[in-house]
Design a protein around this motif. Structure first.
Motif, PDB file in Angstrom:
ATOM      1  N   MET A 232       2.792 -42.100  24.730  1.00 18.74           N
ATOM      2  CA  MET A 232       1.801 -41.952  23.655  1.00 18.74           C
ATOM      3  C   MET A 232       1.407 -40.647  23.162  1.00 18.74           C
ATOM      4  SD  MET A 232      -0.694 -45.015  25.192  1.00 18.74           S
ATOM      5  CE  MET A 232      -2.144 -45.025  24.140  1.00 18.74           C
ATOM      6  N   LEU A 233       1.364 -39.505  24.005  1.00 16.80           N
ATOM      7  CA  LEU A 233       1.199 -38.218  24.068  1.00 16.80           C
ATOM      8  C   LEU A 233       2.376 -37.543  23.023  1.00 16.80           C
ATOM      9  CD1 LEU A 233      -0.081 -37.038  27.501  1.00 16.80           C
ATOM     10  CD2 LEU A 233      -1.361 -37.141  25.231  1.00 16.80           C
ATOM     11  N   LEU A 234       3.525 -38.081  23.498  1.00 16.82           N
ATOM     12  CA  LEU A 234       4.834 -37.715  22.692  1.00 16.82           C
ATOM     13  C   LEU A 234       4.977 -38.074  21.454  1.00 16.82           C
ATOM     14  CD1 LEU A 234       7.683 -36.645  22.753  1.00 16.82           C
ATOM     15  CD2 LEU A 234       8.579 -38.756  23.294  1.00 16.82           C
ATOM     16  N   ALA A 235       4.397 -39.647  21.109  1.00 16.74           N
ATOM     17  CA  ALA A 235       4.049 -39.985  19.821  1.00 16.74           C
ATOM     18  C   ALA A 235       3.184 -39.328  18.740  1.00 16.74           C
ATOM     19  CB  ALA A 235       3.715 -41.605  19.924  1.00 16.74           C
ATOM     20  N   TYR A 236       1.981 -39.008  19.655  1.00 18.21           N
ATOM     21  CA  TYR A 236       0.988 -38.112  18.895  1.00 18.21           C
ATOM     22  C   TYR A 236       1.461 -36.981  18.594  1.00 18.21           C
ATOM     23  CZ  TYR A 236      -3.638 -36.460  17.563  1.00 18.21           C
ATOM     24  OH  TYR A 236      -4.690 -35.971  16.694  1.00 18.21           O
ATOM     25  N   THR A 237       2.245 -36.324  19.314  1.00 16.34           N
ATOM     26  CA  THR A 237       2.800 -35.043  19.136  1.00 16.34           C
ATOM     27  C   THR A 237       3.876 -35.085  17.891  1.00 16.34           C
ATOM     28  OG1 THR A 237       2.849 -34.493  21.471  1.00 16.34           O
ATOM     29  CG2 THR A 237       3.997 -32.962  19.919  1.00 16.34           C
ATOM     30  N   ALA A 238       4.576 -35.991  17.891  1.00 20.89           N
ATOM     31  CA  ALA A 238       5.382 -36.350  16.842  1.00 20.89           C
ATOM     32  C   ALA A 238       4.586 -36.468  15.479  1.00 20.89           C
ATOM     33  CB  ALA A 238       6.347 -37.428  17.046  1.00 20.89           C
ATOM     34  N   TYR A 239       3.558 -37.305  15.521  1.00 27.16           N
ATOM     35  CA  TYR A 239       2.876 -37.557  14.298  1.00 27.16           C
ATOM     36  C   TYR A 239       2.173 -36.406  13.666  1.00 27.16           C
ATOM     37  CZ  TYR A 239      -1.734 -38.732  12.129  1.00 27.16           C
ATOM     38  OH  TYR A 239      -2.913 -38.854  11.311  1.00 27.16           O
ATOM     39  N   LEU A 240       1.435 -35.313  14.708  1.00 20.68           N
ATOM     40  CA  LEU A 240       1.184 -34.299  14.138  1.00 20.68           C
ATOM     41  C   LEU A 240       2.030 -33.556  13.352  1.00 20.68           C
ATOM     42  CD1 LEU A 240      -1.080 -33.081  17.106  1.00 20.68           C
ATOM     43  CD2 LEU A 240      -1.878 -33.910  15.135  1.00 20.68           C
ATOM     44  N   PHE A 241       3.514 -33.494  13.846  1.00 23.49           N
ATOM     45  CA  PHE A 241       4.583 -32.607  13.381  1.00 23.49           C
ATOM     46  C   PHE A 241       4.917 -33.282  11.798  1.00 23.49           C
ATOM     47  CE2 PHE A 241       9.147 -32.244  12.352  1.00 23.49           C
ATOM     48  CZ  PHE A 241       9.426 -30.808  12.435  1.00 23.49           C
ATOM     49  N   PHE A 242       4.670 -34.606  11.875  1.00 24.00           N
ATOM     50  CA  PHE A 242       5.164 -35.429  10.574  1.00 24.00           C
ATOM     51  C   PHE A 242       3.856 -35.157   9.842  1.00 24.00           C
ATOM     52  CE2 PHE A 242       4.417 -39.213   8.115  1.00 24.00           C
ATOM     53  CZ  PHE A 242       5.422 -39.541   7.693  1.00 24.00           C
ATOM     54  N   GLN A 243       2.677 -35.147  10.153  1.00 26.59           N
ATOM     55  CA  GLN A 243       1.536 -34.874   9.173  1.00 26.59           C
ATOM     56  C   GLN A 243       1.658 -33.442   8.537  1.00 26.59           C
ATOM     57  OE1 GLN A 243      -2.165 -35.360  11.015  1.00 26.59           O
ATOM     58  NE2 GLN A 243      -3.269 -35.787   9.197  1.00 26.59           N
ATOM     59  N   LEU A 244       1.618 -32.303   9.643  1.00 32.28           N
ATOM     60  CA  LEU A 244       1.562 -31.078   9.169  1.00 32.28           C
ATOM     61  C   LEU A 244       2.906 -30.270   8.629  1.00 32.28           C
ATOM     62  CD1 LEU A 244      -0.951 -30.025  12.086  1.00 32.28           C
ATOM     63  CD2 LEU A 244      -1.400 -30.661   9.720  1.00 32.28           C
ATOM     64  N   LYS A 245       3.951 -30.872   8.987  1.00 29.78           N
ATOM     65  CA  LYS A 245       5.357 -30.055   8.583  1.00 29.78           C
ATOM     66  C   LYS A 245       6.131 -30.894   8.000  1.00 29.78           C
ATOM     67  CE  LYS A 245       4.387 -26.163  10.756  1.00 29.78           C
ATOM     68  NZ  LYS A 245       4.333 -24.730   9.906  1.00 29.78           N
ATOM     69  N   SER A 246       6.634 -31.807   8.640  1.00 24.92           N
ATOM     70  CA  SER A 246       7.714 -32.645   7.892  1.00 24.92           C
ATOM     71  C   SER A 246       7.310 -33.337   6.650  1.00 24.92           C
ATOM     72  CB  SER A 246       8.223 -33.636   9.160  1.00 24.92           C
ATOM     73  OG  SER A 246       9.032 -34.452   8.431  1.00 24.92           O
ATOM     74  N   GLN A 247       6.324 -34.099   6.659  1.00 24.35           N
ATOM     75  CA  GLN A 247       5.966 -34.807   5.291  1.00 24.35           C
ATOM     76  C   GLN A 247       4.675 -34.417   4.704  1.00 24.35           C
ATOM     77  OE1 GLN A 247       7.855 -37.141   3.765  1.00 24.35           O
ATOM     78  NE2 GLN A 247       9.295 -36.905   5.228  1.00 24.35           N
ATOM     79  N   ARG A 248       4.240 -32.902   4.673  1.00 20.56           N
ATOM     80  CA  ARG A 248       3.159 -32.694   4.509  1.00 20.56           C
ATOM     81  C   ARG A 248       2.614 -33.212   3.226  1.00 20.56           C
ATOM     82  NH1 ARG A 248       1.120 -26.383   4.921  1.00 20.56           N
ATOM     83  NH2 ARG A 248      -1.153 -26.603   4.730  1.00 20.56           N
ATOM     84  N   ASN A 249       3.460 -33.305   1.985  1.00 30.56           N
ATOM     85  CA  ASN A 249       3.293 -33.912   0.767  1.00 30.56           C
ATOM     86  C   ASN A 249       2.554 -35.234   0.814  1.00 30.56           C
ATOM     87  OD1 ASN A 249       5.712 -34.633   1.452  1.00 30.56           O
ATOM     88  ND2 ASN A 249       6.184 -34.887  -0.642  1.00 30.56           N
ATOM     89  N   LEU A 250       2.791 -35.734   1.759  1.00 30.47           N
ATOM     90  CA  LEU A 250       2.554 -37.324   1.713  1.00 30.47           C
ATOM     91  C   LEU A 250       1.055 -37.306   2.208  1.00 30.47           C
ATOM     92  CD1 LEU A 250       3.381 -40.402   2.107  1.00 30.47           C
ATOM     93  CD2 LEU A 250       3.466 -40.105   4.524  1.00 30.47           C
ATOM     94  N   TYR A 251       0.373 -36.187   2.775  1.00 29.86           N
ATOM     95  CA  TYR A 251      -0.989 -36.240   3.178  1.00 29.86           C
ATOM     96  C   TYR A 251      -1.918 -35.434   2.070  1.00 29.86           C
ATOM     97  CZ  TYR A 251       0.387 -38.688   7.401  1.00 29.86           C
ATOM     98  OH  TYR A 251       0.778 -39.428   8.282  1.00 29.86           O
TER      99      TYR A 251
END
Length: 428
Positions: A232-251
């Motif tokens: 779950m910690l790994l998934a949340y870290t991936a979510y932060l990267f997804f939210q702030l870096k990878s797919q920032r325009n989605l948010y």
């Protein structure tokens, strides 16, 4: 060459011309410079400017909210705890003392969010809004009160998803009753998926325990909880990267899109304190909350006996009401300004962070400290969380909100509160 060098200076002067804080500093430095000269005059000028900044900052943060009238209850709780054994009074005074601190923690975070944008601002609100719950949980874990840790974190999730989000929808729907408020549907969908993943992490150890299908009774459940917590910690870290870096325009929130297109020119809000002032206040508030949390946790069992209330009700309902004061105020305020994406980021983002980061983090910290904290939250509590996530996910799937949806969520929270009032927690 002269014209090239003058351009940046002129642009810099135009940028700083409209800043009231910088204008005040300039006027103070001119006044003090007239009184002295050389190094002494310069030092006096800097000291006076520094004192002026501190006084303005204290006046803005400490004396701008009526809720801060409760701040003296914090030191009073420490005095009562050291002089008497009245755990009920210590718990009550600590609870009242932490409440304005949690709200001011949210205020300082909002000020910092002005410099970071809506997406990062919502994440900051959720992170520092959960600082109170995390500090209380770590003190309870240190004291060996693992059940209080589980129940208080569960209560924070339920409070954020039902009460905080419900009040935000309700207040925003009442203010904008002529239209239906909208929010970023993609963000809500991802958060709902993460919450369902968290329910899965809590559900399997619980089912394993109650079906008596463990390979090694008492050990497999704990091992599964620790493994799931790392995942779950790994998934949340991936979510932060997804939210702030990878797919920032989605948010990018709808409010930010309007600002970028120039449609939202009426919104001319500006921060009341600087970025570094916000950071310093966050550190001060967090330190003071950590001191009061130790007294609060130490008085929980005594308060339960004195008030004749179940520990489960105190942990699930009363503690989160104080810890979520910052999220509650922020979510309602932004919803009434038609900034529902930030409200959603604060309420649902906070629940996601507790479920996917704070709970697994406490399990790992307990592992390090030798405290057997697992993800088996017991059958009644896990079922309550599962039904809550399902109800909220259904209400968020359209990407719109109104006052009736908010009323439904608040009424659901009242049912949950009544259920825990009559629930006997056998494990405690």
């Amino acid at each position: 060459m002269d014209s090239i060098n003058e351009r940046p200076i002129e642009e810099h002067e135009k940028e700083t011309l409209h800043s009231p804080e910088i204008t005040a500093r300039k006027s103070e430095s001119i006044m003090v410079a007239e009184q002295g000269s050389g190094c002494e005059g310069l030092c006096a000028a800097h000291c006076k400017i520094f004192r002026g900044i501190i006084c303005r900052s204290i006046q803005t943060v400490v004396f701008s909210s009526r809720l801060n009238l409760l701040m003296p209850f914090g030191p009073l709780a420490i005095v009562v705890a050291n002089l008497t054994n009245h755990h009920g009074w210590v718990f009550t005074l600590s609870l009242l003392g932490i409440m304005p601190l949690a709200e001011r923690l949210g205020y300082a975070t909002e000020q910092l969010a002005f410099y970071a944008g809506d997406t990062v601002g919502g994440l900051l609100n959720a992170t520092f809004g959960n600082a109170t719950e995390l500090i209380i949980s770590l003190y309870a874990l240190k004291s060996g009160m693992t059940r209080v840790v589980q129940l208080s974190l569960l209560g924070s999730i339920l409070s954020n998803m039902l009460l905080v989000l419900g009040c935000a929808f309700l207040s925003g729907g009442i203010v904008f009753n002529k239209k239906e408020q909208v929010f970023n549907k993609a963000t809500a969908t991802v958060n709902s998926g993460l919450l369902l993943m968290a329910v899965m992490g809590l559900l399997f150890p619980t089912v394993l325990h109650y079906t008596h299908t463990e390979v090694n009774f008492g050990k497999s459940e704990l091992a599964l909880s620790r493994f799931s917590s790392c995942i779950m910690l790994l998934a949340y870290t991936a979510y932060l990267f997804f939210q702030l870096k990878s797919q920032r325009n989605l948010y990018v929130s709808l409010a930010e899109e309007e600002e970028q297109s120039g449609d939202n020119l009426e919104d001319d809000e500006s921060p009341n304190i600087s970025k570094w002032e916000s950071v310093i206040w966050l550190i001060v508030m967090t330190a003071w909350i950590s001191i009061l949390s130790e007294y609060l946790v130490g008085a929980i069992e005594g308060a339960s006996t004195a008030w004749n209330l179940p520990v489960a009700f105190i942990s699930v309902i009363l503690l989160p009401l104080v810890g979520n004061a910052a999220e509650h105020a922020s979510a309602v305020m932004f919803a009434m300004k038609d900034k529902l994406d930030i409200s959603l980021g604060v309420a649902i983002g906070s629940s996601t962070q507790i479920a996917m980061f704070v709970i697994p983090f406490c399990v790992v910290i307990g592992w390090i400290m030798g405290r057997p904290l697992d993800l088996n939250f017991q059958l009644f509590e896990t079922a309550t969380l599962f039904l809550t996530v399902i109800v909220v996910a259904f209400l968020l799937q359209e990407g719109t909100s109104n006052y009736f949806k908010g009323l439904m969520l608040v009424l659901c929270y009242l049912i949950v509160a009544a259920s825990f009032f009559v629930h006997v927690d056998s494990s405690s």
